[in-house]
Design an enzyme around this catalytic site. Structure first.
Site, PDB file in Angstrom:
ATOM      1  N   ASP A  94      -9.810   2.229   2.718  1.00 52.27           N
ATOM      2  CA  ASP A  94      -9.752   1.694   4.092  1.00 52.27           C
ATOM      3  C   ASP A  94     -10.243   2.754   5.077  1.00 52.27           C
ATOM      4  O   ASP A  94     -10.809   2.433   6.120  1.00 52.27           O
ATOM      5  CB  ASP A  94      -8.311   1.327   4.474  1.00 52.27           C
ATOM      6  CG  ASP A  94      -7.842   0.033   3.820  1.00 52.27           C
ATOM      7  OD1 ASP A  94      -8.690  -0.808   3.453  1.00 52.27           O
ATOM      8  OD2 ASP A  94      -6.613  -0.138   3.667  1.00 52.27           O
ATOM      9  N   LYS A 123       0.815  -1.225   0.000  1.00 51.33           N
ATOM     10  CA  LYS A 123       0.000   0.000   0.000  1.00 51.33           C
ATOM     11  C   LYS A 123       0.851   1.280   0.000  1.00 51.33           C
ATOM     12  O   LYS A 123       0.543   2.229  -0.713  1.00 51.33           O
ATOM     13  CB  LYS A 123      -0.948   0.007   1.204  1.00 51.33           C
ATOM     14  CG  LYS A 123      -2.019  -1.072   1.117  1.00 51.33           C
ATOM     15  CD  LYS A 123      -2.925  -1.010   2.335  1.00 51.33           C
ATOM     16  CE  LYS A 123      -3.883  -2.181   2.368  1.00 51.33           C
ATOM     17  NZ  LYS A 123      -4.790  -2.154   3.517  1.00 51.33           N
TER      18      LYS A 123
HETATM   19  P1  NAP Z   1       1.570  -3.398   9.064  1.00 49.05           P
HETATM   20  O1  NAP Z   1       1.733  -2.120   8.305  1.00 49.05           O
HETATM   21  O2  NAP Z   1       2.485  -4.542   8.807  1.00 49.05           O
HETATM   22  O3  NAP Z   1       1.657  -3.010  10.646  1.00 49.05           O
HETATM   23  C1  NAP Z   1       1.498  -3.997  11.620  1.00 49.05           C
HETATM   24  C2  NAP Z   1       1.454  -3.351  13.000  1.00 49.05           C
HETATM   25  O4  NAP Z   1       1.188  -4.373  13.940  1.00 49.05           O
HETATM   26  C3  NAP Z   1       2.762  -2.690  13.434  1.00 49.05           C
HETATM   27  O5  NAP Z   1       2.468  -1.606  14.256  1.00 49.05           O
HETATM   28  C4  NAP Z   1       3.449  -3.810  14.226  1.00 49.05           C
HETATM   29  O6  NAP Z   1       4.305  -3.361  15.227  1.00 49.05           O
HETATM   30  C5  NAP Z   1       2.245  -4.439  14.901  1.00 49.05           C
HETATM   31  N1  NAP Z   1       2.483  -5.830  15.263  1.00 49.05           N
HETATM   32  C6  NAP Z   1       2.680  -6.880  14.413  1.00 49.05           C
HETATM   33  N2  NAP Z   1       2.797  -8.026  15.101  1.00 49.05           N
HETATM   34  C7  NAP Z   1       2.701  -7.683  16.420  1.00 49.05           C
HETATM   35  C8  NAP Z   1       2.776  -8.427  17.627  1.00 49.05           C
HETATM   36  N3  NAP Z   1       2.957  -9.751  17.635  1.00 49.05           N
HETATM   37  N4  NAP Z   1       2.652  -7.765  18.808  1.00 49.05           N
HETATM   38  C9  NAP Z   1       2.451  -6.422  18.827  1.00 49.05           C
HETATM   39  N5  NAP Z   1       2.377  -5.654  17.711  1.00 49.05           N
HETATM   40  C10 NAP Z   1       2.503  -6.290  16.527  1.00 49.05           C
HETATM   41  O7  NAP Z   1       0.108  -3.965   8.874  1.00 49.05           O
HETATM   42  P2  NAP Z   1      -1.249  -3.129   8.664  1.00 49.05           P
HETATM   43  O8  NAP Z   1      -1.484  -2.892   7.218  1.00 49.05           O
HETATM   44  O9  NAP Z   1      -1.209  -1.954   9.573  1.00 49.05           O
HETATM   45  O10 NAP Z   1      -2.351  -4.181   9.132  1.00 49.05           O
HETATM   46  C11 NAP Z   1      -2.483  -4.576  10.496  1.00 49.05           C
HETATM   47  C12 NAP Z   1      -3.659  -5.531  10.608  1.00 49.05           C
HETATM   48  O11 NAP Z   1      -4.870  -4.795  10.372  1.00 49.05           O
HETATM   49  C13 NAP Z   1      -3.646  -6.629   9.529  1.00 49.05           C
HETATM   50  O12 NAP Z   1      -3.054  -7.788  10.027  1.00 49.05           O
HETATM   51  C14 NAP Z   1      -5.109  -6.868   9.203  1.00 49.05           C
HETATM   52  O13 NAP Z   1      -5.556  -7.975   9.947  1.00 49.05           O
HETATM   53  C15 NAP Z   1      -5.798  -5.621   9.710  1.00 49.05           C
HETATM   54  N6  NAP Z   1      -6.390  -4.850   8.592  1.00 49.05           N
HETATM   55  C16 NAP Z   1      -7.711  -5.007   8.373  1.00 49.05           C
HETATM   56  C17 NAP Z   1      -8.337  -4.304   7.365  1.00 49.05           C
HETATM   57  C18 NAP Z   1      -9.810  -4.483   7.158  1.00 49.05           C
HETATM   58  O14 NAP Z   1     -10.327  -4.119   6.095  1.00 49.05           O
HETATM   59  N7  NAP Z   1     -10.501  -5.007   8.129  1.00 49.05           N
HETATM   60  C19 NAP Z   1      -7.608  -3.420   6.550  1.00 49.05           C
HETATM   61  C20 NAP Z   1      -6.240  -3.279   6.801  1.00 49.05           C
HETATM   62  C21 NAP Z   1      -5.644  -4.005   7.823  1.00 49.05           C
HETATM   63  P3  NAP Z   1       5.868  -3.013  14.946  1.00 49.05           P
HETATM   64  O15 NAP Z   1       5.870  -1.661  14.288  1.00 49.05           O
HETATM   65  O16 NAP Z   1       6.463  -3.016  16.316  1.00 49.05           O
HETATM   66  O17 NAP Z   1       6.386  -4.096  14.037  1.00 49.05           O
END
Ligand code: NAP
Length: 260
Positions: free
Chosen positions: A96, A60
């Site tokens: 989103d 993205k």
């Molecule tokens: P991303 O850019 O990879 O960011 C992931 C975030 O989660 C970072 O802040 C990371 O922390 C944190 N994290 C990952 N594993 C962790 C753990 N075990 N313990 C604590 N923090 C953790 O991903 P994203 O695009 O933001 O998406 C995050 C989640 O949102 C996705 O997995 C998805 O399930 C959900 N999502 C849903 C929708 C929807 O339409 N419902 C849309 C987008 C995303 P660090 O910075 O410390 O690595």
């Protein structure tokens, strides 16, 4: 086309298949695994074929750099989840953000008012959440992330609404909404924060979605809190993607029926 890496668990092809069928459009929507270094050439090939599509993790932010033009929402979120070609330009938007609005409204049972949000996570989804909150007059967010430097960088982009917290308790204090924007609970039974620590009347919003609700959402409901997972956000971002591509509303009922 959905560009992701990996995309094996995505519901997007099911949602778009239902929307396209309901609209009587003989067009395919498929998910393609694309390694980060292959994004630009794969996209160029799809554009040459006249395709349009979505992008998911981890593309993205990179796609926002590649597009010729961004909508103001995609510019604020610094991320693109939907793309198409218009007047010869590759255009990127971020649905989103509106997807999160829809999810919040659904969980709260009314439009958000003057909210205090505890936001856990600082990645692309957290950026979409802060972009949305910018439109909620008087609302502010406290952001906690395990990597606090990343949270600091994210909050610096939203100085009017967001503040970083390095202690979870400080992020939660006085929260009216607690949002999980990490993948915790997607493939495991983990909670981003124990439900006992959530303020008594707060609403719980999990961006993660999973059949039968996420464990965190189930536990929050058991405690009597309003709670919802990310399915409503996923459906709405897909519906608005359809609207961007075809200039008309999709059949949301058909989309919901395909995933529930
Ligand atoms: P991303 O850019 O990879 O960011 C992931 C975030 O989660 C970072 O802040 C990371 O922390 C944190 N994290 C990952 N594993 C962790 C753990 N075990 N313990 C604590 N923090 C953790 O991903 P994203 O695009 O933001 O998406 C995050 C989640 O949102 C996705 O997995 C998805 O399930 C959900 N999502 C849903 C929708 C929807 O339409 N419902 C849309 C987008 C995303 P660090 O910075 O410390 O690595």
């Amino acid at each position: 086309m959905l560009l992701g890496h990996p995309v094996s668990h995505s519901l997007s092809p099911i949602l778009h298949g239902a929307a396209l069928a309901a609209a009587g459009l003989d067009i395919g929507y498929e998910a393609i695994d694309v390694a980060p270094q292959r994004l630009e050439p794969e996209l160029a090939a799809l554009v040459a074929e006249g395709a349009a599509g979505n992008a998911t993790i981890p593309h993205k932010e990179a796609l926002a750099r590649i597009c010729d033009r961004l909508t103001s929402t995609a510019g604020l979120a610094d991320a693109v989840n939907v793309w198409w070609v218009e007047d010869g330009e590759l255009v990127g938007d971020n649905t989103d953000v509106a997807g999160f609005h829809a999810l919040a409204r659904r969980v709260l049972g009314c439009p958000p008012g003057c909210e205090r949000i505890a936001l856990i996570g600082a990645g692309g989804a957290a950026s979409a959440v802060l972009t949305a909150i910018g439109d909620w007059t008087g609302s502010t967010a406290r952001v906690f992330n395990r990597d606090s430097e990343r949270a600091r960088r994210l909050c610096a982009r939203f100085p009017d609404v967001a503040r970083v917290e390095t202690v979870m308790e400080d992020a939660l204090a006085g929260a009216t909404i607690v949002v999980n924007a990490t993948p915790i609970g997607l493939l495991d039974e983990g909670f981003p924060v124990a439900v006992e620590r959530i303020p008594e009347r707060a609403a719980v919003i999990d961006l993660v979605y999973r059949e039968g609700d996420t464990p965190w959402v189930r536990a929050a409901r058991e405690r009597g809190l309003r709670a919802g997972d990310g399915l409503a956000m996923l459906v709405e971002q897909a519906a608005l993607s359809f609207q961007r591509w075809f200039g008309r509303e999709p059949n949301r009922q058909a989309m919901w029926a395909a995933v529930t």
